[in-house]
Design a protein around this motif. Structure first.
Motif, short mmCIF file in Angstrom:
data_model
loop_
_atom_site.label_atom_id
_atom_site.label_comp_id
_atom_site.label_asym_id
_atom_site.label_seq_id
_atom_site.Cartn_x
_atom_site.Cartn_y
_atom_site.Cartn_z
N PRO A 111 0.82 -1.21 0.00
CA PRO A 111 0.00 0.00 0.00
C PRO A 111 0.86 1.26 0.00
N PRO A 112 0.25 2.42 -0.31
CA PRO A 112 1.01 3.66 -0.45
C PRO A 112 1.83 4.01 0.80
N TYR A 113 3.08 4.40 0.56
CA TYR A 113 4.02 4.73 1.63
C TYR A 113 4.98 5.77 1.09
N GLY A 114 5.14 6.89 1.81
CA GLY A 114 6.05 7.93 1.36
C GLY A 114 6.21 9.01 2.41
N SER A 115 6.92 10.09 2.05
CA SER A 115 7.18 11.20 2.96
C SER A 115 6.23 12.36 2.71
N ALA A 116 5.91 13.08 3.77
CA ALA A 116 5.05 14.26 3.66
C ALA A 116 5.82 15.38 2.95
N PRO A 117 5.14 16.20 2.16
CA PRO A 117 3.75 16.05 1.72
C PRO A 117 3.63 14.90 0.74
N ALA A 155 3.03 13.82 8.74
CA ALA A 155 3.39 12.42 8.94
C ALA A 155 2.35 11.74 9.84
N GLY A 156 2.14 10.46 9.61
CA GLY A 156 1.20 9.71 10.43
C GLY A 156 0.73 8.46 9.69
N VAL A 179 2.55 7.72 6.16
CA VAL A 179 3.24 8.94 5.74
C VAL A 179 4.35 9.22 6.75
N GLU A 180 5.59 9.27 6.24
CA GLU A 180 6.75 9.54 7.09
C GLU A 180 7.04 11.06 7.09
#
Length: 195
Positions: A111-117, A155-156, A179-180
């Motif tokens: 599933p989607p995973y990445g850094s903010a924004p 992030a969260g 979200v990192e």
């Protein structure tokens, strides 16, 4: 006719009736008998089909090839309709549906995973029997658009849900978006790795 022959004849008639019976769905439409299911499976196996028609995402072939994503499928729950001691058949669970597809825009993660924004694309199925869709992104924002781009600013871990249906059915599916903090998950350096 002997008792043995009569018994064999009765068994044959029961098997024939079982194969030809067509169960009726809750909407009153015939869903096909056991014989139909067996022949569908047999002919599907002969033609080399891996899955029955009508499953999976409704995205175009081009999008399915180039965009990795997570199909979100509703997981039906059965609410008991009997109390202990009653001899009543419980209501069957609804057939789970693939309600949509969710994928990260700049990352190949599922599933989607990445850094903010962190931008994510949410796409609900576009089937004729779906009259409404409602996305809840888990961060206080929501949308009724079938296809929606949403950016997670902080992030969260977010539980995004999609509710889809019409006047006779609705189902809800959930996907977790991680979200990192900014810069923790680097963007791909090769342009081919990005969408």
């Amino acid at each position: 006719m002997s008792d043995k022959m009569r018994g064999i004849w009765i068994i044959c008639m029961l098997v024939a009736a079982l194969l030809l019976v067509q169960p009726v769905t809750a909407e009153g439409e015939s869903s096909g008998g056991i014989l139909e299911a067996i022949t569908d499976f047999f002919f599907g196996w002969l033609s080399g089909e891996d899955e029955p028609a009508g499953t999976g995402s409704t995205l175009s072939e081009e999008e399915e090839i180039t965009i990795p994503g997570t199909n979100i499928t509703a997981v039906p729950t059965v609410e008991p309709t009997t109390t202990p001691g009653e001899n009543v058949t419980p209501t069957p669970a609804p057939t789970p549906r693939t309600l949509g597809t969710v994928y990260a825009v700049n990352y190949r993660t599922s599933p989607p995973y990445g850094s903010a924004p962190f931008m994510v694309r949410f796409t609900a199925v576009n089937e004729t029997d779906v009259e409404y869709t409602h996305w809840n992104f888990g961060d206080g924002y929501s949308s009724t658009e079938r296809d929606h781009w949403h950016t997670y600013e902080a992030a969260g871990i977010y539980a995004a849900t999609l509710t889809a249906g019409n006047s006779t059915w609705n189902q809800t599916a959930e996907i977790v978006i991680t979200v990192e903090p900014p810069g923790v998950v680097p963007l791909p350096t090769d342009a081919e790795e990005m969408f």
